[in-house]
Design an enzyme around this catalytic site. Structure first.
Site, PDB file in Angstrom:
ATOM      1  N   GLY A 100       4.407   7.033  -1.051  1.00 18.31           N
ATOM      2  CA  GLY A 100       5.763   6.528  -1.263  1.00 18.31           C
ATOM      3  C   GLY A 100       6.754   6.864  -0.156  1.00 18.31           C
ATOM      4  O   GLY A 100       7.949   6.590  -0.309  1.00 18.31           O
ATOM      5  N   GLY A 101       6.286   7.418   0.942  1.00 22.29           N
ATOM      6  CA  GLY A 101       7.198   7.799   2.032  1.00 22.29           C
ATOM      7  C   GLY A 101       8.013   6.617   2.556  1.00 22.29           C
ATOM      8  O   GLY A 101       9.229   6.712   2.710  1.00 22.29           O
ATOM      9  N   CYS A 125       0.892  -1.172   0.000  1.00 18.70           N
ATOM     10  CA  CYS A 125       0.000   0.000   0.000  1.00 18.70           C
ATOM     11  C   CYS A 125       0.922   1.211   0.000  1.00 18.70           C
ATOM     12  O   CYS A 125       1.118   1.849   1.035  1.00 18.70           O
ATOM     13  CB  CYS A 125      -0.882  -0.011   1.244  1.00 18.70           C
ATOM     14  N   ASP A 152       1.196  -1.233   4.947  1.00 20.13           N
ATOM     15  CA  ASP A 152       0.917   0.049   5.630  1.00 20.13           C
ATOM     16  C   ASP A 152      -0.548   0.332   5.298  1.00 20.13           C
ATOM     17  O   ASP A 152      -0.867   1.057   4.369  1.00 20.13           O
ATOM     18  CB  ASP A 152       1.858   1.122   5.078  1.00 20.13           C
ATOM     19  N   CYS A 187      -1.799   4.081  10.935  1.00 19.57           N
ATOM     20  CA  CYS A 187      -1.732   5.340  11.696  1.00 19.57           C
ATOM     21  C   CYS A 187      -3.040   5.458  12.478  1.00 19.57           C
ATOM     22  O   CYS A 187      -3.671   6.499  12.500  1.00 19.57           O
ATOM     23  CB  CYS A 187      -1.485   6.533  10.793  1.00 19.57           C
ATOM     24  N   ALA A 196       1.467   4.270  -1.792  1.00 18.58           N
ATOM     25  CA  ALA A 196       1.357   5.703  -2.087  1.00 18.58           C
ATOM     26  C   ALA A 196       1.127   6.521  -0.825  1.00 18.58           C
ATOM     27  O   ALA A 196       0.414   6.057   0.078  1.00 18.58           O
ATOM     28  CB  ALA A 196       0.220   5.931  -3.070  1.00 18.58           C
ATOM     29  N   ASP A 253      -0.017   0.096  -5.415  1.00 21.38           N
ATOM     30  CA  ASP A 253      -1.127   0.860  -4.831  1.00 21.38           C
ATOM     31  C   ASP A 253      -2.321   0.729  -5.765  1.00 21.38           C
ATOM     32  O   ASP A 253      -2.177   0.639  -6.980  1.00 21.38           O
ATOM     33  CB  ASP A 253      -0.776   2.340  -4.621  1.00 21.38           C
TER      34      ASP A 253
END
Ligand SMILES: C[S@@+](CC[C@H](N)C(=O)[O-])C[C@H]1O[C@@H](n2cnc3c(N)ncnc32)[C@H](O)[C@@H]1O
Length: 438
Positions: free
Chosen positions: A262-263, A258, A325, A378, A260, A280
């Site tokens: 892209g961090g 997942c 993520d 998050c 995007a 993504d």
């Protein structure tokens, strides 16, 4: 009479709030074009600050407008509600003289084409000022108005964190610090810190996060030294912790399922040379992975596809590392995106936890025995985090959760939870799961 600044940024903030609260648009999206249309950086900063403040204080400001307006405005005049709510937020914050705030709000109504409501705006705000003492305690016995969150979310957080829920809600109403990620392929942490100091930006390293610097004041991203060449990126320290869970080594074959914008892919590639596939489902967001990697001079195989259905994109070669993520409630990053509390609904949670479970189930067979899958969100809600993972572990006899690495956060029955603002970080959950041999 002098105004603290123009009416234009306030109109931008009021319109953006209406887009979020009436039409469910994300605040960043609603602000993007109107902010660009403002000439002055100072006005752009003001519009953004006020829009964020209105998101945080919406229930009280909305309640006060309803209380003070004798009649609900006609539908075509709905914007006046947001203009007044914004002025009330400013009056409650008292950063500018009250008369100037009232004056500029009346101007905003005119600028919005609501000239006939200028008198009404003036009367409502003056009534508030007259009754300020009596209204100081308005809504104080109601957690929705006191903390500025929807009731369902307060209840979920209270159930999951009975001892910390108030602190979590308060933390979500504070402006977050700006965290930077130092690309140590480009320069050392010390060299980056020196360049920042020379640019007038003091920063602090973070224990256990070797690439992270926390800035002591906010700054325009483009002004960061080394940003254009990929020496620095903006990424919260909690997101940066993810790479530590991956236990990377050069040459590994990794899937970022997942990916995007892209961090975390970029962070992993800054750490070591990897054979990285970044997937993504959203083509527009995947394009942002390409530009993130381009800026830093990194590369990966980019795939637009559904990670929960690998048959559409997987080449059959298993991965050493998989990062999930996962899409989530984003309840851990509300201080950064205060609009999330109004955009998410209680009914979004079941589809999200279902998608997370499907992603985990579908991606597990793609992991080599001895490989590691890292699941991150998050979120601070247990059903997306430790309960999700406990149920996954129950269903997969060849899966074992690894002990958390030494990082900020609180160890849970499985995985580790960082609560919002803990050590200056966003709320985040991480767990590393090893696939056992045979
Ligand atoms: C939390 S964000 C990822 C952030 C990213 N890892 C980073 O560090 O920049 C979740 C991403 O999952 C993507 N997504 C949602 N459902 C998906 C699916 N079924 N397959 C692949 N990606 C999906 C969303 O488009 C979104 O970009």
């Amino acid at each position: 009479m002098p105004t603290p600044t123009g009416a234009e940024p306030r109109l931008v903030a009021a319109r953006a709030a209406a887009a979020v609260l009436d039409r469910g648009q994300a605040l960043d999206e609603a602000l993007a074009a109107p902010l660009e249309a403002l000439d002055q950086g100072r006005d752009r900063a003001l519009a953004r600050r006020l829009a964020l403040a209105l998101m945080r204080d919406w229930p009280a400001a909305d309640g006060l407008v309803r209380h003070l307006l004798r009649r609900k405005p006609a539908r075509r005049d709905r914007l006046i509600h947001f203009i007044l709510a914004l002025a009330l937020v400013e009056l409650r914050q008292a950063r500018e003289p009250a008369h100037a705030i009232v004056h500029v709000a009346v101007e905003v109504a005119g600028l919005a084409g609501l000239t006939r409501l200028r008198g009404l705006a003036n009367a409502v705000l003056r009534a508030y000022l007259r009754r300020q003492d009596e209204l100081k305690t308005f809504g104080q016995d109601d957690p929705v108005q006191e903390y500025g969150y929807p009731a369902w979310l307060i209840e979920r957080i209270r159930l999951d964190w009975p001892d910390q829920w108030r602190a979590i809600l308060i933390a979500g109403n504070q402006a977050p610090p700006l965290w930077l990620r130092v690309n140590r392929r480009y320069w050392s942490l010390d060299a980056a810190r020196r360049a920042l100091t020379e640019a007038g930006l003091e920063s602090d390293p973070a224990p256990a996060l070797p690439d992270a610097l926390m800035l002591r004041r906010r700054v325009a991203i483009a002004d960061l030294p080394g940003f254009a060449k990929g020496g620095l990126s903006v990424q919260d320290g909690a997101a940066q912790a993810t790479v530590e869970y991956l236990r990377l080594q050069p040459g590994l074959r990794m899937l970022d399922a997942c990916a995007a914008p892209g961090g975390k892919s970029a962070h992993a590639l800054e750490r070591c040379d990897l054979e990285l596939t970044a997937v993504d489902i959203d083509a527009r967001r995947l394009a942002r992975v390409a530009s993130t990697l381009d800026r830093i001079g990194l590369s990966a195989r980019l795939v637009q596809g559904d990670a929960a259905d690998p048959s559409g994109w997987w080449d059959g070669h298993a991965f050493d590392r998989i990062l999930v993520d996962a899409p989530c409630s984003a309840s851990g990053v509300i201080r950064r995106h205060p609009d999330i509390r109004w955009l998410r609904r209680a009914r979004d949670l079941d589809p999200l936890t279902d998608l997370q479970a499907r992603l985990l189930g579908a991606l597990w067979p793609l992991l080599k025995p001895g490989g590691i899958l890292v699941y991150a969100t998050c979120s601070i809600l247990r059903e997306e985090n430790e309960r999700q993972i406990s149920s996954f572990l129950e269903q997969h006899a060849d899966a074992r959760a690894l002990p958390p690495v030494r990082l900020p956060g609180q160890r849970q029955s499985v995985g580790c939870q960082i609560l919002p603002a803990e050590a200056g970080l966003d709320g985040f959950y991480h767990v590393a799961i090893e696939r056992l041999h045979g």
